[in-house]
Design a protein around this motif. Structure first.
Motif, mmCIF file in Angstrom:
data_model
loop_
_atom_site.group_PDB
_atom_site.id
_atom_site.type_symbol
_atom_site.label_atom_id
_atom_site.label_comp_id
_atom_site.label_asym_id
_atom_site.label_seq_id
_atom_site.Cartn_x
_atom_site.Cartn_y
_atom_site.Cartn_z
ATOM 1 N N GLY A 174 -11.792 11.283 152.059
ATOM 2 C CA GLY A 174 -12.728 11.778 152.089
ATOM 3 C C GLY A 174 -13.896 12.789 150.717
ATOM 4 N N PRO A 175 -12.450 13.449 149.888
ATOM 5 C CA PRO A 175 -13.323 13.995 148.442
ATOM 6 C C PRO A 175 -13.865 13.285 148.009
ATOM 7 N N HIS A 176 -13.846 11.539 147.915
ATOM 8 C CA HIS A 176 -14.088 10.878 147.294
ATOM 9 C C HIS A 176 -15.676 10.570 148.052
ATOM 10 N N ALA A 177 -16.375 10.316 149.034
ATOM 11 C CA ALA A 177 -16.708 10.486 149.931
ATOM 12 C C ALA A 177 -18.181 11.470 149.160
ATOM 13 N N LEU A 178 -17.359 12.530 149.362
ATOM 14 C CA LEU A 178 -17.960 13.927 149.241
ATOM 15 C C LEU A 178 -18.926 13.871 147.684
ATOM 16 N N SER A 179 -17.840 13.337 146.991
ATOM 17 C CA SER A 179 -18.429 13.822 145.290
ATOM 18 C C SER A 179 -19.746 12.895 145.064
ATOM 19 N N VAL A 180 -19.914 11.793 146.267
ATOM 20 C CA VAL A 180 -20.723 11.423 145.531
ATOM 21 C C VAL A 180 -22.224 11.749 146.609
ATOM 22 N N LEU A 181 -22.231 12.009 147.548
ATOM 23 C CA LEU A 181 -23.120 12.314 148.835
ATOM 24 C C LEU A 181 -23.194 13.243 148.213
ATOM 25 N N LEU A 182 -22.686 14.702 147.605
ATOM 26 C CA LEU A 182 -23.473 15.885 147.692
ATOM 27 C C LEU A 182 -24.105 15.863 146.690
ATOM 28 N N PRO A 183 -23.809 15.393 145.452
ATOM 29 C CA PRO A 183 -25.161 15.956 144.336
ATOM 30 C C PRO A 183 -26.161 15.208 144.583
ATOM 31 N N VAL A 184 -26.499 14.113 145.221
ATOM 32 C CA VAL A 184 -27.472 13.406 145.782
ATOM 33 C C VAL A 184 -28.244 13.932 146.734
ATOM 34 N N LEU A 185 -27.365 13.899 147.353
ATOM 35 C CA LEU A 185 -28.790 14.743 149.325
ATOM 36 C C LEU A 185 -28.917 16.519 149.494
ATOM 37 N N GLY A 186 -27.582 16.880 148.404
ATOM 38 C CA GLY A 186 -28.282 18.152 148.525
ATOM 39 C C GLY A 186 -26.667 18.310 149.299
#
Length: 300
Positions: A174-186
């Motif tokens: 889960g941290p890997h996915a969030l590490s990409v999604l959060l910077p792009v989508l907020g």
């Protein structure tokens, strides 16, 4: 910069220690592990001393690379920061929000640099792709899937990991996915979650930007299903954009994390993947865990 290593497990042996020994900007100065025999063997393999006491290691180095289970990483990270060491941490930084908050607070008090190693954030193709998509903006939604076979493949070196067995894919990949999604989508402001087979979990995130994202995470996928089972797609005003596939070893990405730590420790700006971001990721994971437990959406 003199750097020490905490940990002697598979991730320490396969990624941290080789990358520390190979990096021209760091002196791999020693290591400390909870298993004295494993620590001695790893230290001998890299020609560095093995420290029986972490405090003595902290006193002899400028920075510490931590390859410990997240259940104990936070406590050692706080002690290292209080000793004045810069920190290269692994994801997730902790398994509870209070512990992750304690790490960030210790870094802030000490004024030390910190970097949390997320493989995708430091991958050669992925890092540049992420910067491009963040700058482009206008994203409407995204989907990330990370299907692993850690607990179904016959030869996984991480299948005996106690914390992975307990916390599953949500906290490991889960941290890997969030590490990409959060910077792009907020930042995530709302989380819902549904359990699937094994440790599989499906998340829906609402983001501060108004965008939404979905995540499918598993460490118990059949090996055939896990083949090519990592991917992320963004859709928005610019159409669709897909995360490039990984084409290098984790150790190569780890070397870039070391570069980032050196830059931040040398007076550069705090890295976007520092302890503050590590805390943000843990907050989302904890909210997802609560959503799984209650069956209701959780607001952040």
């Amino acid at each position: 910069m003199r750097i020490g290593l905490l940990g002697t497990g598979p991730w320490a042996r396969r990624v941290h220690a080789p990358a520390l020994a190979a990096h021209p900007g760091f002196e791999f100065a020693g290591l400390c592990g909870r298993n004295a025999e494993a620590a001695s063997a790893l230290a001998e393999a890299h020609g560095v001393p093995s420290y029986p006491d972490p405090e003595k290691l902290f006193a002899d180095v400028d920075a510490v690379s931590v390859a410990l289970p997240p259940s104990v990483q936070a406590g050692f990270a706080v002690r290292a920061a209080e000793a004045g060491c810069h920190l290269l941490l692994d994801k997730p930084v902790a398994l509870t929000v209070p512990d992750a908050r304690a790490v960030h607070a210790a870094v802030e008090r000490a004024g030390t640099a910190s970097v949390v190693f997320f493989t995708l954030r430091f991958g050669a193709g992925q890092a540049s792709w992420l910067a491009e998509q963040t700058a482009r903006g206008g994203w409407f939604t995204a989907h990330c899937q990370w299907l692993g076979a850690v607990f179904t493949a016959a030869d996984s070196p991480y299948a005996a990991s106690a914390w992975r067995l307990e916390k599953g894919a949500l906290w490991d990949v889960g941290p890997h996915a969030l590490s990409v999604l959060l910077p792009v989508l907020g930042a995530a402001v709302r989380v819902t979650a549904v359990a699937g087979p094994g440790d599989t979990v499906h998340l829906v995130l609402g983001h501060a930007s108004g965008a939404s994202s979905t995540l499918t995470l598993s460490l118990t996928a059949p090996p055939a299903a896990a083949a090519g089972g990592v991917g992320l797609e963004l859709r928005g005003e610019a159409g669709a954009a897909r995360l490039p596939e990984r084409s290098e070893s984790p150790a190569a990405a780890f070397g870039r994390a070391l570069d980032a730590l050196a830059l931040a420790a040398g007076g550069g700006a705090a890295h976007p993947c520092g302890s503050a971001f590590g805390l943000e990721v843990v907050e989302v994971l904890a909210a997802a865990e609560e959503a799984l437990r209650t069956g209701a959406a959780v607001l952040l």
